[in-house]
Scaffold this motif. Structure first.
Motif, PDB file in Angstrom:
ATOM      1  N   VAL A  19       0.805  -1.219   0.000  1.00 31.26           N
ATOM      2  CA  VAL A  19       0.000   0.000   0.000  1.00 31.26           C
ATOM      3  C   VAL A  19       0.841   1.274   0.000  1.00 31.26           C
ATOM      4  N   GLY A  20       2.151   1.140  -0.111  1.00 31.54           N
ATOM      5  CA  GLY A  20       3.000   2.321  -0.160  1.00 31.54           C
ATOM      6  C   GLY A  20       4.464   1.964  -0.254  1.00 31.54           C
ATOM      7  N   CYS A  21       5.268   2.984  -0.584  1.00 30.56           N
ATOM      8  CA  CYS A  21       6.712   2.784  -0.657  1.00 30.56           C
ATOM      9  C   CYS A  21       7.439   4.117  -0.538  1.00 30.56           C
ATOM     10  N   ILE A  22       8.722   4.027  -0.219  1.00 31.49           N
ATOM     11  CA  ILE A  22       9.619   5.179  -0.182  1.00 31.49           C
ATOM     12  C   ILE A  22      11.044   4.653  -0.255  1.00 31.49           C
ATOM     13  N   PHE A  23      11.933   5.452  -0.829  1.00 30.88           N
ATOM     14  CA  PHE A  23      13.328   5.056  -0.974  1.00 30.88           C
ATOM     15  C   PHE A  23      14.237   6.190  -0.531  1.00 30.88           C
ATOM     16  N   CYS A  24      15.393   5.821   0.009  1.00 31.41           N
ATOM     17  CA  CYS A  24      16.447   6.761   0.383  1.00 31.41           C
ATOM     18  C   CYS A  24      17.708   6.325  -0.344  1.00 31.41           C
ATOM     19  N   VAL A  25      18.241   7.195  -1.196  1.00 30.81           N
ATOM     20  CA  VAL A  25      19.450   6.873  -1.960  1.00 30.81           C
ATOM     21  C   VAL A  25      20.502   7.956  -1.747  1.00 30.81           C
ATOM     22  N   ARG A  26      21.736   7.594  -2.013  1.00 34.99           N
ATOM     23  CA  ARG A  26      22.854   8.524  -1.862  1.00 34.99           C
ATOM     24  C   ARG A  26      22.882   9.481  -3.044  1.00 34.99           C
ATOM     25  N   LEU A  27      22.924  10.774  -2.758  1.00 37.50           N
ATOM     26  CA  LEU A  27      23.113  11.775  -3.796  1.00 37.50           C
ATOM     27  C   LEU A  27      24.594  12.136  -3.867  1.00 37.50           C
ATOM     28  N   ASP A  28      25.195  12.385  -2.704  1.00 37.10           N
ATOM     29  CA  ASP A  28      26.642  12.596  -2.596  1.00 37.10           C
ATOM     30  C   ASP A  28      27.049  12.223  -1.172  1.00 37.10           C
ATOM     31  N   ALA A  29      28.263  12.505  -0.779  1.00 36.96           N
ATOM     32  CA  ALA A  29      28.774  12.053   0.515  1.00 36.96           C
ATOM     33  C   ALA A  29      27.972  12.573   1.699  1.00 36.96           C
ATOM     34  N   THR A  30      27.354  13.745   1.563  1.00 40.55           N
ATOM     35  CA  THR A  30      26.642  14.338   2.696  1.00 40.55           C
ATOM     36  C   THR A  30      25.137  14.469   2.489  1.00 40.55           C
ATOM     37  N   THR A  31      24.647  14.143   1.295  1.00 41.19           N
ATOM     38  CA  THR A  31      23.235  14.348   0.976  1.00 41.19           C
ATOM     39  C   THR A  31      22.584  13.065   0.473  1.00 41.19           C
ATOM     40  N   ALA A  32      21.459  12.732   1.072  1.00 39.67           N
ATOM     41  CA  ALA A  32      20.634  11.621   0.601  1.00 39.67           C
ATOM     42  C   ALA A  32      19.477  12.200  -0.201  1.00 39.67           C
ATOM     43  N   LYS A  33      18.872  11.352  -1.026  1.00 36.70           N
ATOM     44  CA  LYS A  33      17.734  11.780  -1.839  1.00 36.70           C
ATOM     45  C   LYS A  33      16.555  10.844  -1.593  1.00 36.70           C
ATOM     46  N   LEU A  34      15.413  11.437  -1.308  1.00 30.58           N
ATOM     47  CA  LEU A  34      14.166  10.688  -1.165  1.00 30.58           C
ATOM     48  C   LEU A  34      13.645  10.426  -2.571  1.00 30.58           C
ATOM     49  N   ARG A  35      13.236   9.181  -2.825  1.00 30.84           N
ATOM     50  CA  ARG A  35      12.714   8.832  -4.148  1.00 30.84           C
ATOM     51  C   ARG A  35      11.505   7.919  -4.012  1.00 30.84           C
ATOM     52  N   LEU A  36      10.695   7.910  -5.046  1.00 30.22           N
ATOM     53  CA  LEU A  36       9.620   6.926  -5.227  1.00 30.22           C
ATOM     54  C   LEU A  36       8.681   6.809  -4.021  1.00 30.22           C
ATOM     55  N   PHE A  37       8.239   7.949  -3.524  1.00 31.96           N
ATOM     56  CA  PHE A  37       7.314   8.015  -2.390  1.00 31.96           C
ATOM     57  C   PHE A  37       5.896   7.871  -2.935  1.00 31.96           C
ATOM     58  N   LEU A  38       5.201   6.832  -2.502  1.00 26.93           N
ATOM     59  CA  LEU A  38       3.851   6.560  -2.992  1.00 26.93           C
ATOM     60  C   LEU A  38       3.009   5.997  -1.866  1.00 26.93           C
ATOM     61  N   VAL A  39       1.787   6.486  -1.758  1.00 24.63           N
ATOM     62  CA  VAL A  39       0.803   5.956  -0.806  1.00 24.63           C
ATOM     63  C   VAL A  39      -0.464   5.671  -1.603  1.00 24.63           C
ATOM     64  N   GLU A  40      -0.944   4.444  -1.526  1.00 21.90           N
ATOM     65  CA  GLU A  40      -2.163   4.065  -2.240  1.00 21.90           C
ATOM     66  C   GLU A  40      -3.343   4.914  -1.753  1.00 21.90           C
ATOM     67  N   PRO A  41      -4.265   5.250  -2.655  1.00 19.70           N
ATOM     68  CA  PRO A  41      -5.389   6.132  -2.288  1.00 19.70           C
ATOM     69  C   PRO A  41      -6.170   5.677  -1.061  1.00 19.70           C
ATOM     70  N   GLU A  42      -6.401   4.366  -0.908  1.00 21.31           N
ATOM     71  CA  GLU A  42      -7.222   3.915   0.214  1.00 21.31           C
ATOM     72  C   GLU A  42      -6.522   4.032   1.565  1.00 21.31           C
ATOM     73  N   THR A  43      -5.205   4.308   1.572  1.00 17.47           N
ATOM     74  CA  THR A  43      -4.502   4.462   2.848  1.00 17.47           C
ATOM     75  C   THR A  43      -4.078   5.913   3.101  1.00 17.47           C
ATOM     76  N   ARG A  44      -4.441   6.808   2.213  1.00 16.65           N
ATOM     77  CA  ARG A  44      -4.140   8.217   2.436  1.00 16.65           C
ATOM     78  C   ARG A  44      -5.000   8.734   3.581  1.00 16.65           C
ATOM     79  N   GLY A  45      -4.413   9.604   4.381  1.00 18.97           N
ATOM     80  CA  GLY A  45      -5.130  10.144   5.531  1.00 18.97           C
ATOM     81  C   GLY A  45      -5.037   9.285   6.781  1.00 18.97           C
ATOM     82  N   THR A  46      -4.292   8.189   6.705  1.00 21.67           N
ATOM     83  CA  THR A  46      -4.151   7.288   7.857  1.00 21.67           C
ATOM     84  C   THR A  46      -2.874   7.545   8.648  1.00 21.67           C
TER      85      THR A  46
END
Length: 160
Positions: free
Chosen positions: A67-94
């Motif tokens: 019903v959802g996902c999120i990813f944390c990847v390396r952008l550089d030595a000091t910065t991470a990047k959030l990617r592919l954040f998804l929440v299925e419609p029926e679980t939004r607001g929970t």
């Protein structure tokens, strides 16, 4: 209502992540197939070459259904990047979106990153409101034509 569990991404989740991004973004934002292709590239790269010590993905499940996902990847030595954040419609607001975001933030902090950045579009108002509430700042915003749509592309960051 069943409990929603958050677990680590496995290669068996890859097709779901790609397909659900493609379907939901087409339905909700009118994105064309180029968006799903981009997601497929991101997921394939993550599945084959991520550093598990500094990069991770998570899947939210309720009663065995993703019903959802999120990813944390390396952008550089000091910065991470959030990617592919998804929440299925029926679980939004929970509160699931906040839980996934907090999972990603906690991991990035634990890994010693100084900042977490992300890229999104202004039209994703609920996600942008969540980022703002959690302390992210919108650092840039400009019009683009992407995925078959005229959009306002945004970059957000938070110091960890």
């Amino acid at each position: 209502m069943e409990t929603i569990e958050i677990r680590e991404f496995t290669a068996a989740d890859a097709d779901w992540v790609v397909a659900r991004h493609g379907v939901l973004y087409a339905q909700e934002a009118g994105f064309d197939a180029s968006f799903e292709a981009l997601v497929a590239e991101i997921v394939a790269s993550f599945a084959t070459s991520h550093d598990p010590a500094r990069e991770r993905g998570w899947i939210a499940e309720r009663a065995g259904r993703r019903v959802g996902c999120i990813f944390c990847v390396r952008l550089d030595a000091t910065t991470a990047k959030l990617r592919l954040f998804l929440v299925e419609p029926e679980t939004r607001g929970t509160g699931l979106g906040r839980r996934l975001l907090d999972t990603c933030l906690g991991f990035a902090k634990h890994c010693g990153y100084a900042r977490l950045s992300l890229w999104t579009h202004e039209s994703h108002r609920a996600a942008c409101a969540l980022y703002k509430a959690r302390g992210f700042a919108c650092e840039s915003s400009h019009p683009v034509h992407s995925f078959g749509q005229d959009l306002i592309e945004q970059s957000w960051t938070i110091d960890l």
